[in-house]
Design a protein around this motif. Structure first.
Motif, short mmCIF file in Angstrom:
data_model
loop_
_atom_site.label_atom_id
_atom_site.label_comp_id
_atom_site.label_asym_id
_atom_site.label_seq_id
_atom_site.Cartn_x
_atom_site.Cartn_y
_atom_site.Cartn_z
N ARG A 24 0.83 -1.21 0.00
CA ARG A 24 0.00 0.00 0.00
C ARG A 24 0.86 1.26 0.00
O ARG A 24 0.58 2.24 -0.71
N ILE A 25 1.92 1.24 0.79
CA ILE A 25 2.81 2.40 0.86
C ILE A 25 3.47 2.64 -0.50
O ILE A 25 3.50 3.77 -1.01
N LEU A 26 4.01 1.58 -1.09
CA LEU A 26 4.74 1.72 -2.36
C LEU A 26 3.81 2.15 -3.49
O LEU A 26 4.19 2.99 -4.33
N GLU A 27 2.62 1.59 -3.53
CA GLU A 27 1.69 1.97 -4.59
C GLU A 27 1.24 3.42 -4.44
O GLU A 27 1.07 4.14 -5.44
N ALA A 28 1.08 3.88 -3.20
CA ALA A 28 0.73 5.29 -2.98
C ALA A 28 1.88 6.19 -3.38
O ALA A 28 1.67 7.28 -3.95
N ALA A 29 3.10 5.77 -3.11
CA ALA A 29 4.27 6.57 -3.47
C ALA A 29 4.42 6.67 -4.99
O ALA A 29 4.73 7.75 -5.53
N VAL A 30 4.20 5.57 -5.69
CA VAL A 30 4.26 5.59 -7.16
C VAL A 30 3.20 6.55 -7.70
O VAL A 30 3.48 7.35 -8.61
N ALA A 31 1.99 6.48 -7.17
CA ALA A 31 0.91 7.36 -7.63
C ALA A 31 1.27 8.82 -7.39
O ALA A 31 1.02 9.68 -8.24
N CYS A 32 1.88 9.11 -6.24
CA CYS A 32 2.31 10.49 -5.95
C CYS A 32 3.32 10.97 -6.98
O CYS A 32 3.21 12.07 -7.51
N LEU A 33 4.33 10.15 -7.24
CA LEU A 33 5.36 10.52 -8.20
C LEU A 33 4.77 10.74 -9.58
O LEU A 33 5.05 11.74 -10.25
N ALA A 34 3.95 9.80 -10.03
CA ALA A 34 3.43 9.85 -11.39
C ALA A 34 2.43 10.98 -11.58
O ALA A 34 2.40 11.61 -12.63
N ASP A 65 13.72 9.49 0.12
CA ASP A 65 14.28 8.95 -1.12
C ASP A 65 14.33 7.43 -1.10
O ASP A 65 14.15 6.77 -2.13
N ASP A 66 14.59 6.84 0.09
CA ASP A 66 14.52 5.38 0.20
C ASP A 66 13.14 4.88 -0.23
O ASP A 66 13.01 3.89 -0.97
N LEU A 67 12.12 5.58 0.23
CA LEU A 67 10.75 5.21 -0.08
C LEU A 67 10.46 5.34 -1.58
O LEU A 67 9.90 4.43 -2.19
N LEU A 68 10.85 6.45 -2.17
CA LEU A 68 10.52 6.70 -3.57
C LEU A 68 11.28 5.77 -4.51
O LEU A 68 10.72 5.30 -5.51
N ILE A 69 12.53 5.49 -4.20
CA ILE A 69 13.30 4.55 -5.02
C ILE A 69 12.68 3.16 -4.94
O ILE A 69 12.49 2.47 -5.94
N ALA A 70 12.32 2.74 -3.71
CA ALA A 70 11.69 1.43 -3.54
C ALA A 70 10.36 1.36 -4.27
O ALA A 70 9.99 0.32 -4.82
N ALA A 71 9.65 2.48 -4.30
CA ALA A 71 8.34 2.51 -4.97
C ALA A 71 8.49 2.27 -6.47
O ALA A 71 7.74 1.47 -7.07
N VAL A 72 9.44 2.95 -7.09
CA VAL A 72 9.63 2.77 -8.53
C VAL A 72 10.12 1.35 -8.83
O VAL A 72 9.70 0.73 -9.81
N GLN A 73 10.99 0.82 -8.00
CA GLN A 73 11.47 -0.54 -8.21
C GLN A 73 10.33 -1.55 -8.04
O GLN A 73 10.26 -2.55 -8.76
N ALA A 112 6.78 7.97 -13.14
CA ALA A 112 7.39 8.00 -11.81
C ALA A 112 8.91 7.94 -11.90
O ALA A 112 9.63 8.67 -11.21
N THR A 113 9.42 7.06 -12.77
CA THR A 113 10.86 6.94 -12.94
C THR A 113 11.46 8.23 -13.47
O THR A 113 12.53 8.68 -13.02
N LEU A 114 10.78 8.85 -14.41
CA LEU A 114 11.25 10.11 -14.98
C LEU A 114 11.38 11.18 -13.90
O LEU A 114 12.35 11.96 -13.88
N GLU A 115 10.44 11.23 -12.99
CA GLU A 115 10.49 12.21 -11.90
C GLU A 115 11.76 12.01 -11.05
O GLU A 115 12.42 12.98 -10.67
N LEU A 116 12.09 10.76 -10.78
CA LEU A 116 13.29 10.48 -9.98
C LEU A 116 14.56 10.81 -10.77
O LEU A 116 15.52 11.34 -10.21
N TRP A 117 14.59 10.47 -12.05
CA TRP A 117 15.77 10.77 -12.86
C TRP A 117 16.06 12.27 -12.88
O TRP A 117 17.20 12.70 -12.72
N VAL A 118 15.02 13.07 -13.09
CA VAL A 118 15.20 14.52 -13.14
C VAL A 118 15.65 15.05 -11.78
O VAL A 118 16.56 15.89 -11.69
#
Length: 202
Positions: A24-34, A65-73, A112-118
């Motif tokens: 649930r945490i990771l899916e919410a984080a992906v949605a936030c990023l995207a 950042d640990d959370l967001l990287i894990a979310a994209v992975q 989501a990945t693009l957001e982290l790359w930038v």
């Protein structure tokens, strides 16, 4: 005393509850990023979207950042599983393989990945943390693509060059969809990539 049937509301095992909470945490984080971007994807925002306590989030992911990287992975693993399921309809079929590969660059994973790359461009700590899992994921994706095309095509001496060229070109074109949304299935570059692949893999 009669036997009482197990209740359907019986609590899940602790391990399963922890896994469900993490998902649930990771899916919410992906949605936030995207949907909202890197700047908006704070721990508080992820907490709000996931409905999970802040303590639960920080217990599993000490930093944002640990959370967001894990979310994209997490989402990338799911998308790789989708690629693994493609060979039944794509193996040996160049056109179908190209279409399936192009499909993977649309949706929440790429956004989501693009957001982290930038963000990593001006965040050395994030860049350093992001690089190893990105490299690992790259190897996984290349293996999945080889399975998708099938062993005969993947054994061609030009296959590695073709894969690199396709991924680079497709990512570049996919970037334009971030500010000009449209139906990616009708992109004129699809025909170009198919002709290129058929030329490389006669």
């Amino acid at each position: 005393m009669p036997n009482t049937p197990p209740s359907s509301a019986a609590p899940m095992p602790v391990q399963q509850r922890a896994w469900d909470t993490r998902t649930r945490i990771l899916e919410a984080a992906v949605a936030c990023l995207a949907e909202e971007g890197y700047a908006a994807a704070t721990t508080s925002r992820v907490q709000s979207r996931s409905g999970v306590s802040r303590g639960s989030i920080l217990h599993q992911f000490p930093s944002r950042d640990d959370l967001l990287i894990a979310a994209v992975q997490h989402l990338a693993t799911a998308r790789t599983a989708d690629l693994d399921g493609q060979p039944e309809r794509t193996v040996g079929d160049v056109d179908a393989s190209i279409e399936a590969l192009w499909d993977t660059l649309h949706g929440p994973l790429f956004a989501a990945t693009l957001e982290l790359w930038v963000a990593a461009k001006n965040n050395p700590g994030l860049a350093a943390a992001l690089a190893p899992p990105e490299h690992d994921l790259g190897r996984i994706i290349r293996t999945a693509i080889a399975d998708m095309f099938g062993p005969d095509l993947a054994a061609h001496e030009r296959f590695g060059d073709l894969t690199s060229l396709l991924l680079t070109s497709m990512r570049g074109v996919a970037l334009t969809y971030t500010f000009e949304p449209r139906d990616h299935r009708s992109d004129p570059n699809l025909d170009v990539w198919k002709r290129l692949a058929r030329t490389y893999l006669p």
